[in-house]
Design an enzyme around this catalytic site. Structure first.
Site, PDB file in Angstrom:
ATOM      1  CG  MET A  24      44.445  68.830  65.786  1.00 45.91           C
ATOM      2  SD  MET A  24      43.753  67.656  66.965  1.00 45.91           S
ATOM      3  CE  MET A  24      42.970  66.493  65.849  1.00 45.91           C
TER       4      MET A  24
ATOM      5  CB  ALA B 104      43.115  66.507  70.159  1.00 46.02           C
TER       6      ALA B 104
ATOM      7  CE  LYS C 280      38.370  69.785  74.226  1.00 41.98           C
ATOM      8  NZ  LYS C 280      38.906  69.450  72.888  1.00 41.98           N
TER       9      LYS C 280
ATOM     10  N   GLY D  95      45.079  74.814  62.508  1.00 42.60           N
ATOM     11  CA  GLY D  95      44.179  74.567  63.610  1.00 42.60           C
ATOM     12  C   GLY D  95      43.025  75.547  63.713  1.00 42.60           C
TER      13      GLY D  95
ATOM     14  N   GLY E  22      50.050  61.545  68.518  1.00 42.24           N
ATOM     15  CA  GLY E  22      49.428  61.828  69.802  1.00 42.24           C
ATOM     16  C   GLY E  22      48.426  60.749  70.161  1.00 42.24           C
TER      17      GLY E  22
ATOM     18  CG  ASN F  89      33.993  69.819  71.598  1.00 38.90           C
ATOM     19  OD1 ASN F  89      33.003  69.085  71.480  1.00 38.90           O
ATOM     20  ND2 ASN F  89      34.465  70.531  70.600  1.00 38.90           N
TER      21      ASN F  89
ATOM     22  CE1 TYR G  14      43.395  79.814  68.669  1.00 37.32           C
ATOM     23  CE2 TYR G  14      42.707  77.516  68.755  1.00 37.32           C
ATOM     24  CZ  TYR G  14      42.676  78.796  69.274  1.00 37.32           C
ATOM     25  OH  TYR G  14      41.937  79.075  70.387  1.00 37.32           O
TER      26      TYR G  14
ATOM     27  CG  ASP H 218      37.457  68.570  69.397  1.00 36.42           C
ATOM     28  OD1 ASP H 218      37.196  69.766  69.168  1.00 36.42           O
ATOM     29  OD2 ASP H 218      37.890  68.175  70.499  1.00 36.42           O
TER      30      ASP H 218
END
Length: 265
Positions: free
Chosen positions: A205, A133, A67, A228, A129, A88, A207, A103
């Site tokens: 986020m 993201a 990314k 996610g 975080g 992205n 999945y 995102d």
């Protein structure tokens, strides 16, 4: 002429993006294809982008670990991608490359779908975080009027993100005030679920698995959770529009994705 687009990452075999986009392509009756590309390293990714620019590839969704490289290779960068420090989505047009980040839009779409009663405007939001993201989440939620705090194991990275996006570094008891907690880490967060507000919403986020330990703990306490997969599909919609010039047709791609994951609601 068949329009070719795809997703690039490493590893890439697990990506659900081809399944989602191909379902929309088929339903729309487009002469198009959406493929998975797995460059070994950044040099391979750069070569793929150069080839795409030269041969008329329509565009690429980009996932880890490329990314940041995607942003650096673009000729034009959207405001959201610049804020995230990563992209992205790359769109090729007449030999030029435009970079974007969908995102944040995906996150807001997921919240609207799975936590429709939540209005983040004026609310305290905690993001766990400090990577790309987390930046996307912070930018989108700030734009929606939320009071965003960031918590990260590396305090310096949290400070850099906060300074770049005009948000705050969260204090040690931030979870007690948050109306929404977003896990943007690739690992389960060490958070005391019992300390959260009774009306808090939890979002992860990740999945894989669909119901992470973080979300499971929230559900056990009766909290609203957002997964996610909803975000993945949410960010795919604007990507499809950018790549194929139309809104995705009304296909329930979540059902297809759940089957591919071996999951149930």
């Amino acid at each position: 002429m068949t329009v070719i687009a795809g997703v690039a990452g490493q590893p890439i075999g697990h990506s659900l993006s081809p399944l989602i986009h191909r379902a929309w392509i088929a339903a729309a009756g487009l002469d198009a294809d959406y493929r998975a590309f797995g460059p070994e390293d950044e040099a391979g990714f750069a070569a793929l982008v150069a080839e795409g620019r030269a041969r008329g590839l329509r565009g690429l969704n980009v996932t880890a670990p490329f990314k940041a490289a995607a942003l650096a290779l673009a000729d034009e960068v959207s405001a959201s991608a610049r804020l995230c420090g990563s992209a992205n989505l790359l769109v090729f047009e007449r030999g030029r490359i435009s970079a974007d980040s969908t995102d944040g839009e995906g996150l807001m779409a997921a919240l609207a779908e799975q936590a429709p009663e939540l209005d983040v405007a004026g609310q305290s939001v905690l993001i766990l975080g400090a990577g790309g993201a987390a930046r996307a989440a912070a930018a989108a939620l700030t734009a929606a009027g939320a009071d965003v705090g960031v918590l990260n194991r590396s305090a310096e990275r949290a400070r850099v993100l906060a300074a770049d996006l005009g948000v705050r570094v969260a204090g040690p008891d931030a979870e007690t005030k948050a109306a929404l907690v977003v896990n943007a880490l690739s690992v389960p967060p060490g958070l005391d679920i019992g300390a959260l507000r009774r009306d808090a919403v939890l979002m992860d986020m990740t999945y894989r698995p669909l119901l992470t330990s973080f979300l499971a703990a929230g559900r056990a306490r009766g909290l609203t959770t957002v997964d996610g997969l909803a975000m993945l599909i949410g960010q795919a919609r604007p990507s499809f529009r950018a790549l194929f010039g139309m809104d995705p047709p009304p296909v329930d791609v979540r059902v297809l994705a759940l089957a591919a994951l071996g999951e149930t609601e």
